[in-house]
Scaffold this active site. Structure first.
Site, PDB file in Angstrom:
ATOM      1  N   ASP A  98      -2.670   7.066  10.137  1.00 40.43           N
ATOM      2  CA  ASP A  98      -1.915   6.267   9.176  1.00 40.43           C
ATOM      3  C   ASP A  98      -1.601   7.116   7.939  1.00 40.43           C
ATOM      4  OD1 ASP A  98      -1.133   3.281   8.519  1.00 40.43           O
ATOM      5  OD2 ASP A  98      -2.348   3.904   6.813  1.00 40.43           O
ATOM      6  N   HIS A 263      -3.668  -0.841  16.022  1.00 38.87           N
ATOM      7  CA  HIS A 263      -3.436   0.216  15.039  1.00 38.87           C
ATOM      8  C   HIS A 263      -4.695   0.988  14.664  1.00 38.87           C
ATOM      9  CE1 HIS A 263      -1.690   2.272  11.628  1.00 38.87           C
ATOM     10  NE2 HIS A 263      -2.520   1.682  10.780  1.00 38.87           N
TER      11      HIS A 263
END
Length: 281
Positions: A98, A263
């Site tokens: 990320d 994620h």
């Protein structure tokens, strides 16, 4: 959590980073994403530490690292070069997730002589995203533009951090691990940390994009081998028809594969993630 690891604070010049280290062997630097801290790696780091020296810092601005005000990925990259030098590691592999992936990419571009391998988890260069930004991206990743309004966004989030972060990420102590969840909670309830995390996104739309666009225009690429993993149950793969083509603009030696999870790979699929990382490391 992190049995056998040490926890310390290391002055890297422009910032003081909270850092967890453990294991023995070739060094690997693990960089977390938003809104996590280094404890997101608590299920991955011990597995890698069986044959690697694992270094897990809080990014500047995040967790319990200091908040110097400059949250550009170039500044973060300098932090990590200085951190690894302080620990005695002149060359090392990097894994970034990320926002940590953006910092890891900048580290590999700015300091190619230091980075031996790069793994990017659910990320792309910031410039690659913004060059392709359309209405779908703006709707799905609206938080990039909201958080970049740094002071306003932080003021709103700090009124009720659980509403923004809990509502968006659906995090629970069971899914994250109790101690990791507690560290995350401390971070999102610290107004200075929230302001700094928003500063990370402001830098992304401003100076980070400028740096990425300059490298892209100069056809400067990442020189080390790259493993780019995207989460099949998240939306990165939905936004781009061919991630391999996107990555070909940024690296020549790159493998792009999906991991069957959401994620937060390190928390949701640690064994599978480590198996993939070992194909690179």
């Amino acid at each position: 959590m992190f049995e056998g690891f040490s926890l310390r604070r290391i002055d890297v010049g422009e910032a003081v980073l909270r850092v967890r280290t453990g294991g023995a062997g070739p060094p690997v630097l693990l960089l977390h994403g938003h809104p996590r801290t280094h404890t997101t790696w608590h299920r991955v780091a011990p597995l890698l530490a069986t044959d690697h020296t694992v270094v897990c810092p809080d990014l500047r601005g995040y967790g319990e690292s200091s908040k110097p005000g400059d949250y550009s990925k170039r500044a973060m990259a300098r932090d990590f070069v200085n951190l690894m030098s302080a620990l005695g590691h002149e060359r090392f592999a990097v894994v970034g997730h990320d926002r940590g992936a953006a910092a890891a990419i900048r580290l590999a571009l700015d300091h190619p002589g230091r980075v031996t391998r790069l793994a990017v988890l659910d990320g792309l260069p910031i410039g690659a995203h913004l060059q392709r930004c359309d209405a779908r991206f703006a709707q799905a990743w609206y938080h990039w533009f909201f958080l970049a309004q740094q002071e306003l966004a932080a003021a709103m989030i700090n009124q009720d951090p659980d509403l923004f972060y809990g509502g968006r990420y659906h995090d629970t102590p069971l899914a994250m691990g109790v101690e990791n969840w507690a560290d995350f909670q401390r971070a999102i309830h610290d107004p200075e940390t929230v302001l700094a995390m928003c500063g990370d996104y402001r830098a992304g739309l401003e100076v980070d994009r400028q740096h990425d666009d300059a490298d892209h225009a100069a056809k400067r690429k990442i020189t080390c081998p790259v493993l780019a993993l995207w989460a099949a149950k998240d939306d990165l793969g939905d936004l781009y028809e061919n991630l391999q083509d996107v990555w070909a603009e940024w690296a020549d030696d790159v493998q792009v594969r999906a991991l069957d999870c959401g994620h937060h790979m390190a928390e949701e699929a640690p064994v599978e993630l480590v198996r993939e990382l070992r194909t690179l490391l």
